[in-house]
Every structure is written in C-alpha cells, then in structure tokens.
Design an enzyme around this catalytic site. Structure first.
Site, PDB file in Angstrom:
ATOM      1  N   LYS A  12      54.344  22.382  39.418  1.00  0.00           N
ATOM      2  CA  LYS A  12      54.494  23.948  39.093  1.00  0.00           C
ATOM      3  C   LYS A  12      53.177  24.344  38.555  1.00  0.00           C
ATOM      4  CE  LYS A  12      59.471  24.225  38.040  1.00  0.00           C
ATOM      5  NZ  LYS A  12      60.523  24.408  36.913  1.00  0.00           N
ATOM      6  N   TYR A  52      64.356  29.682  44.726  1.00  0.00           N
ATOM      7  CA  TYR A  52      65.320  29.714  43.691  1.00  0.00           C
ATOM      8  C   TYR A  52      66.447  30.804  43.908  1.00  0.00           C
ATOM      9  CZ  TYR A  52      62.089  27.092  40.948  1.00  0.00           C
ATOM     10  OH  TYR A  52      61.260  26.080  40.392  1.00  0.00           O
ATOM     11  N   PHE A  60      67.170  34.732  33.675  1.00  0.00           N
ATOM     12  CA  PHE A  60      65.816  34.161  33.567  1.00  0.00           C
ATOM     13  C   PHE A  60      65.520  34.049  35.146  1.00  0.00           C
ATOM     14  CE2 PHE A  60      68.544  30.526  34.164  1.00  0.00           C
ATOM     15  CZ  PHE A  60      68.270  29.950  35.194  1.00  0.00           C
ATOM     16  N   ARG A  88      64.576  12.979  39.882  1.00  0.00           N
ATOM     17  CA  ARG A  88      64.997  13.693  38.924  1.00  0.00           C
ATOM     18  C   ARG A  88      65.025  12.644  37.517  1.00  0.00           C
ATOM     19  NH1 ARG A  88      66.315  18.995  39.425  1.00  0.00           N
ATOM     20  NH2 ARG A  88      68.059  18.983  37.841  1.00  0.00           N
ATOM     21  N   THR A  94      65.855  19.123  32.461  1.00  0.00           N
ATOM     22  CA  THR A  94      65.397  20.717  32.519  1.00  0.00           C
ATOM     23  C   THR A  94      64.596  21.152  31.226  1.00  0.00           C
ATOM     24  OG1 THR A  94      66.943  21.282  34.080  1.00  0.00           O
ATOM     25  CG2 THR A  94      65.566  23.193  33.333  1.00  0.00           C
ATOM     26  N   ARG A 105      58.667  15.336  31.794  1.00  0.00           N
ATOM     27  CA  ARG A 105      59.009  16.783  31.114  1.00  0.00           C
ATOM     28  C   ARG A 105      59.003  16.502  29.522  1.00  0.00           C
ATOM     29  NH1 ARG A 105      63.497  19.223  35.067  1.00  0.00           N
ATOM     30  NH2 ARG A 105      62.225  20.685  36.343  1.00  0.00           N
ATOM     31  N   ASN A 115      57.948  23.852  32.375  1.00  0.00           N
ATOM     32  CA  ASN A 115      58.344  22.391  32.374  1.00  0.00           C
ATOM     33  C   ASN A 115      57.712  21.615  33.543  1.00  0.00           C
ATOM     34  OD1 ASN A 115      59.839  23.401  34.599  1.00  0.00           O
ATOM     35  ND2 ASN A 115      61.825  22.812  33.784  1.00  0.00           N
ATOM     36  N   HIS A 118      58.841  20.588  39.567  1.00  0.00           N
ATOM     37  CA  HIS A 118      60.159  20.771  40.269  1.00  0.00           C
ATOM     38  C   HIS A 118      60.448  19.561  40.973  1.00  0.00           C
ATOM     39  CE1 HIS A 118      63.299  22.721  42.608  1.00  0.00           C
ATOM     40  NE2 HIS A 118      62.819  22.067  43.654  1.00  0.00           N
ATOM     41  N   GLU A 129      64.594  22.997  50.904  1.00  0.00           N
ATOM     42  CA  GLU A 129      63.263  23.206  50.143  1.00  0.00           C
ATOM     43  C   GLU A 129      62.042  22.680  50.931  1.00  0.00           C
ATOM     44  OE1 GLU A 129      63.978  21.696  46.258  1.00  0.00           O
ATOM     45  OE2 GLU A 129      65.461  23.118  45.825  1.00  0.00           O
TER      46      GLU A 129
HETATM   47  P1  IDP Z   1      65.672  21.990  37.222  1.00  0.00           P
HETATM   48  O1  IDP Z   1      64.303  22.585  37.320  1.00  0.00           O
HETATM   49  O2  IDP Z   1      65.848  20.806  36.385  1.00  0.00           O
HETATM   50  O3  IDP Z   1      66.351  21.692  38.508  1.00  0.00           O
HETATM   51  P2  IDP Z   1      67.495  24.656  37.432  1.00  0.00           P
HETATM   52  O4  IDP Z   1      68.548  24.621  36.612  1.00  0.00           O
HETATM   53  O5  IDP Z   1      67.432  24.423  38.801  1.00  0.00           O
HETATM   54  O6  IDP Z   1      66.493  23.287  36.814  1.00  0.00           O
HETATM   55  O7  IDP Z   1      66.238  25.662  36.987  1.00  0.00           O
HETATM   56  C1  IDP Z   1      65.223  25.835  37.635  1.00  0.00           C
HETATM   57  C2  IDP Z   1      64.002  26.149  36.840  1.00  0.00           C
HETATM   58  O8  IDP Z   1      64.322  27.546  36.093  1.00  0.00           O
HETATM   59  C3  IDP Z   1      63.603  25.240  35.584  1.00  0.00           C
HETATM   60  O9  IDP Z   1      63.052  24.354  35.965  1.00  0.00           O
HETATM   61  C4  IDP Z   1      63.098  26.075  34.575  1.00  0.00           C
HETATM   62  O10 IDP Z   1      61.978  26.065  34.808  1.00  0.00           O
HETATM   63  C5  IDP Z   1      63.914  27.528  34.786  1.00  0.00           C
HETATM   64  N1  IDP Z   1      65.108  27.473  33.706  1.00  0.00           N
HETATM   65  C6  IDP Z   1      66.249  27.120  34.037  1.00  0.00           C
HETATM   66  N2  IDP Z   1      67.202  27.319  32.887  1.00  0.00           N
HETATM   67  C7  IDP Z   1      66.397  28.376  32.394  1.00  0.00           C
HETATM   68  C8  IDP Z   1      66.886  29.056  31.250  1.00  0.00           C
HETATM   69  O11 IDP Z   1      67.995  28.993  30.737  1.00  0.00           O
HETATM   70  N3  IDP Z   1      65.970  29.948  31.054  1.00  0.00           N
HETATM   71  C9  IDP Z   1      64.700  30.159  31.354  1.00  0.00           C
HETATM   72  N4  IDP Z   1      64.214  29.247  32.417  1.00  0.00           N
HETATM   73  C10 IDP Z   1      65.029  28.295  32.936  1.00  0.00           C
HETATM   74 MG    MG Z   2      67.061  22.870  40.278  1.00  0.00          MG
END
Ligand code: IDP
Ligand code: MG
Length: 156
Positions: A12, A52, A60, A88, A94, A105, A115, A118, A129
């Site tokens: 990212k 997304y 968010f 993963r 996350t 991470r 973080n 992706h 994707e």
């Molecule tokens: P992932 O990247 O671990 O698959 P996802 O739930 O798909 O997690 O969320 C996508 C991205 O959105 C996360 O990597 C993170 O950067 C952001 N994100 C997820 N949940 C939150 C939140 O509660 N607040 C702010 N950003 C979030």
């Molecule tokens: Mg995800």
C-alpha cells in the site's frame, strides 16, 4: 488436497513511501511463492471503488479510498500452494497490534489505517482483484521456481 492458487498482493502507499517494497517481496519469496505479476500503479478512483466495494457504507470507507490513492502502490500476483491463506498468515491481522510478531503488519505497522500491505481473502476476491489491476497477458507464469517444486513433491 493440493491447492495451487494465485492471489493479489499490494504494497500500500504507506509501505511504498516507507521503503518496505523489498522487505515485503522478500518474505513472499522466502516462503516459496512464485511472483507472476508486478507493477507500480497510481490507483484511480474507479479502481479504488472496485477494489474496496465490499466496504462501501462502512464508517472508514471514504478514508480507505483516499488512503489507497495517496501514492503509488506496488501491485503483485503471487502463485503457489495455498497462497491465499499463506499470504494472509505472512501479513498478519488487519489490526497490527493484534498481529503475531514476525508477520509483516506486526513488524512494520501500528494502526489498521496504515497497515502497509493488502492480500486477497478468498479465491473469488483474488480473481476479482487481479482483474482490476492486471490483464492476463501481463502475467508471467512460464518459468520454473520453488513454488512448482513444492507442488511436484506433493504429487509423488
Ligand atoms: P484486510 O486488509 O486485513 O483484508 P479488511 O477488513 O478487508 O482487512 O479491510 C480493508 C482495509 O481497510 C484494512 O486493511 C485497513 O487498512 C482498513 N480498515 C479495516 N477496518 C478498518 C476500521 O475499522 N477502521 C479503519 N480502517 C479499517
Ligand atoms: Mg480484505
């Protein structure tokens, strides 16, 4: 059961700006996965919304769409044995403070908003994707690498 898969991984914008591209690629190579696609991309609003879309409506979402466009990403396709769950696992949770030490991470991030990496979470999201960021003819699968040696051993 043998599961050869491919997945979409991106460094990212925060990971690119912090000089973590090589470190992240190294961890995927070390694991024995095969790199079959790689490019830098300035994510457009359309790409961000496609990528997304599942999060649309969440609190968010707007910030996430802005974040993924805040600088270039390094978009990649990796292939290998159970690469979706394996990547993963390499990435960690996350929320970086909940991620296992030793994951990307946990080792390089503190907050979920930044973080650094992706990775697709299912076969369906991986294929969706990959198609946002790559044409099939941009993928280079015609070379031998460790990932295939692992799969060949499983076939014995
Ligand atoms: P992932 O990247 O671990 O698959 P996802 O739930 O798909 O997690 O969320 C996508 C991205 O959105 C996360 O990597 C993170 O950067 C952001 N994100 C997820 N949940 C939150 C939140 O509660 N607040 C702010 N950003 C979030
Ligand atoms: Mg995800």
């Amino acid at each position: 059961m043998q599961t050869e898969q491919r997945t979409f991984i991106a460094v990212k914008p925060d990971g690119v700006k912090r000089g973590l591209v090589g470190e992240i690629i190294k961890r995927f190579e070390n694991r024995g996965f095969k790199l079959i696609g790689l490019k830098m991309v300035d994510v457009t609003p359309e790409m961000a919304e496609k990528h997304y879309g599942e999060h649309k409506g969440k609190s968010f979402y707007n910030r996430l769409i802005e974040y993924i466009q805040s600088g270039p990403i390094v978009a990649m396709v990796w292939k290998g044995y159970d690469v979706i769950s394996g990547s993963r696992q390499l990435m960690g949770s996350t929320r970086p403070l909940e991620a296992q030490v030793g994951t990307i991470r946990a080792d390089f991030a503190l907050v979920k908003e930044y973080n650094v990496v992706h990775g697709s979470d299912s076969v369906e999201s991986a294929e969706r994707e990959i198609a946002i960021y790559f044409d099939e003819n941009e993928l280079c699968d015609e070379y031998d690498n460790m990932a295939e040696i692992v799969i060949e051993k499983l076939d014995d």
